[in-house]
Motif scaffolding. Sequence first.
Motif, PDB file in Angstrom:
ATOM      1  N   THR A 160       0.857  -1.186   0.000  1.00  0.00           N
ATOM      2  CA  THR A 160       0.000   0.000   0.000  1.00  0.00           C
ATOM      3  C   THR A 160       0.892   1.235   0.000  1.00  0.00           C
ATOM      4  O   THR A 160       2.018   1.208   0.502  1.00  0.00           O
ATOM      5  CB  THR A 160      -0.903   0.021   1.246  1.00  0.00           C
ATOM      6  N   PRO A 161       0.394   2.334  -0.554  1.00  0.00           N
ATOM      7  CA  PRO A 161       1.217   3.555  -0.610  1.00  0.00           C
ATOM      8  C   PRO A 161       1.576   4.051   0.785  1.00  0.00           C
ATOM      9  O   PRO A 161       0.831   3.874   1.745  1.00  0.00           O
ATOM     10  CB  PRO A 161       0.321   4.554  -1.345  1.00  0.00           C
ATOM     11  N   VAL A 162       2.724   4.685   0.873  1.00  0.00           N
ATOM     12  CA  VAL A 162       3.189   5.241   2.138  1.00  0.00           C
ATOM     13  C   VAL A 162       3.456   6.733   1.949  1.00  0.00           C
ATOM     14  O   VAL A 162       3.950   7.152   0.900  1.00  0.00           O
ATOM     15  CB  VAL A 162       4.470   4.526   2.630  1.00  0.00           C
ATOM     16  N   PHE A 163       3.081   7.515   2.958  1.00  0.00           N
ATOM     17  CA  PHE A 163       3.306   8.955   2.892  1.00  0.00           C
ATOM     18  C   PHE A 163       3.834   9.434   4.232  1.00  0.00           C
ATOM     19  O   PHE A 163       3.279   9.113   5.280  1.00  0.00           O
ATOM     20  CB  PHE A 163       2.005   9.702   2.559  1.00  0.00           C
ATOM     21  N   GLN A 164       4.904  10.187   4.190  1.00  0.00           N
ATOM     22  CA  GLN A 164       5.486  10.755   5.403  1.00  0.00           C
ATOM     23  C   GLN A 164       5.343  12.270   5.331  1.00  0.00           C
ATOM     24  O   GLN A 164       5.982  12.925   4.505  1.00  0.00           O
ATOM     25  CB  GLN A 164       6.959  10.360   5.529  1.00  0.00           C
ATOM     26  N   ALA A 165       4.478  12.801   6.193  1.00  0.00           N
ATOM     27  CA  ALA A 165       4.239  14.246   6.200  1.00  0.00           C
ATOM     28  C   ALA A 165       5.468  14.990   6.690  1.00  0.00           C
ATOM     29  O   ALA A 165       6.231  14.488   7.524  1.00  0.00           O
ATOM     30  CB  ALA A 165       3.038  14.561   7.084  1.00  0.00           C
ATOM     31  N   ARG A 166       5.635  16.192   6.177  1.00  0.00           N
ATOM     32  CA  ARG A 166       6.756  17.038   6.582  1.00  0.00           C
ATOM     33  C   ARG A 166       6.208  18.262   7.303  1.00  0.00           C
ATOM     34  O   ARG A 166       5.165  18.799   6.926  1.00  0.00           O
ATOM     35  CB  ARG A 166       7.571  17.473   5.362  1.00  0.00           C
ATOM     36  N   ALA A 167       6.912  18.691   8.299  1.00  0.00           N
ATOM     37  CA  ALA A 167       6.495  19.870   9.057  1.00  0.00           C
ATOM     38  C   ALA A 167       7.055  21.124   8.418  1.00  0.00           C
ATOM     39  O   ALA A 167       8.168  21.122   7.871  1.00  0.00           O
ATOM     40  CB  ALA A 167       6.954  19.760  10.506  1.00  0.00           C
ATOM     41  N   ARG A 225      -0.284  18.819   0.386  1.00  0.00           N
ATOM     42  CA  ARG A 225      -1.533  18.185  -0.044  1.00  0.00           C
ATOM     43  C   ARG A 225      -1.360  17.513  -1.406  1.00  0.00           C
ATOM     44  O   ARG A 225      -1.793  16.372  -1.611  1.00  0.00           O
ATOM     45  CB  ARG A 225      -2.641  19.242  -0.123  1.00  0.00           C
ATOM     46  N   GLN A 226      -0.698  18.203  -2.328  1.00  0.00           N
ATOM     47  CA  GLN A 226      -0.474  17.624  -3.648  1.00  0.00           C
ATOM     48  C   GLN A 226       0.473  16.425  -3.567  1.00  0.00           C
ATOM     49  O   GLN A 226       0.288  15.434  -4.276  1.00  0.00           O
ATOM     50  CB  GLN A 226       0.088  18.695  -4.577  1.00  0.00           C
ATOM     51  N   ARG A 227       1.478  16.543  -2.711  1.00  0.00           N
ATOM     52  CA  ARG A 227       2.415  15.423  -2.565  1.00  0.00           C
ATOM     53  C   ARG A 227       1.711  14.203  -1.963  1.00  0.00           C
ATOM     54  O   ARG A 227       1.971  13.065  -2.376  1.00  0.00           O
ATOM     55  CB  ARG A 227       3.596  15.856  -1.680  1.00  0.00           C
ATOM     56  N   ARG A 228       0.842  14.428  -0.984  1.00  0.00           N
ATOM     57  CA  ARG A 228       0.086  13.319  -0.402  1.00  0.00           C
ATOM     58  C   ARG A 228      -0.774  12.624  -1.462  1.00  0.00           C
ATOM     59  O   ARG A 228      -0.812  11.392  -1.534  1.00  0.00           O
ATOM     60  CB  ARG A 228      -0.799  13.823   0.732  1.00  0.00           C
TER      61      ARG A 228
END
Length: 420
Positions: A160-167, A225-228
């Motif tokens: 499944t896709p993985v996303f790591q948010a950045r602050a 948001r676009q990267r997610r």
Amino acid sequence: MALRFRRRIRIAPGISLNLSKSGIGASIGPRGAKISVGSRGVYANVGLPGTGLAFREKLNKSGGRRSTSALAGAPSAGKILEQQLKTGGSAAARVRVDENGEVVITDDDGQPYDETELRVLRKYAGEGMRDLLQQACDRLNADLSALATVHLDTLPPRDTPVFQARAFSEPEPQRWTRLKPTLWCRIWPPAGRRLEEQNEQRAGQYAHAFSEWEAAARAFNEQERQRRKQETELVLTSLDAMANVLEEHLGEIPWPRETNVSFDLGDDASTIAIDIELPEEDAFPDVEYNLAAKQAKVSVKKVASTRRRMLYRDYAHGVAMRVLGEIFHRLPTVQVALVSAYMPALDAGTGQPTESYLYSVLVTKPQWREINFQALADIEPPATLERFELRRKMTKTGVFKPIEPFDVEALASCRAQLID
């Protein structure tokens, strides 16, 4: 490649060492009583803990650190330093090792200590300085060490896709505080008007800074948001999104040496072909720094040719592991990957630029799952690639001979076998 760190190590009562990439500092002395030694002079600093009271006095009134010793009958700088350390004072020192192995010890202002002062420093903080020199050697050897450990951050596969948010890293502007009127401002109108103008100016500056910060934060959040969306939704259906995701994350890897990666995704998003342009062996470090057994000296030794080849072998295979990890972790639809590594060369017949391939390997996602990603420190990358369909001509000492890499037909055949 850059490493940035700062660590504070306590080595004994009254002695602490400051370690940073730019240098190493030592401070000796109890809380509330310190001595600073610099090019502008020797200062005694005495404070009463808890009271906020402190006293600072220049000890060598006539000038820099060494000017005292130049006065007739005055004690030498080394004597002054030792006396201060004996009585609970402190001395600031920076330890630096250059690329030739030369050890330079200076004060906080960059002025080198003389031999008598160095003997005093070694006497009172010898072991601590040796520890710092070893840290300096480790930093100089970091590139060499990294060649054999590039695979340690290899990522496990995901379905499944993985996303790591950045602050958002930019701090919010500090709120301004209104200047309070003094008695003079109250009784003298011009002073009161100037104070009000200052307050209006400060308010305007804050409003402008906050507006810019808010706009930057909104732009960053929109990018996130676009990267997610790209990394969790589009990456499952769009080849362009897959290419963008892989390119971004491969570009974030701090390769020890410049390493170029190109790739081509299959039409059905289940296969990928990767070409890795490896640096030449001559681009690798050829010296190693070692601390002498009992002295505060650093030796510079040539890396043996056999060891250098083995490091190159480990790096060449470790890069493939790291790239495969990114592929099977970031691109859930990819089931088969073809990785081929080469070095730039010149054709012996035409003199034209060409590629000399060192190895070519076909890896399926089920095969990749068999790796224990919790034990990467115990894994040897050359042996790992041997578990897959591998083309390679390499001696035990890491000497490569050119091979013919797998082609896209072999990649398609591997995919068909996986489906069957």
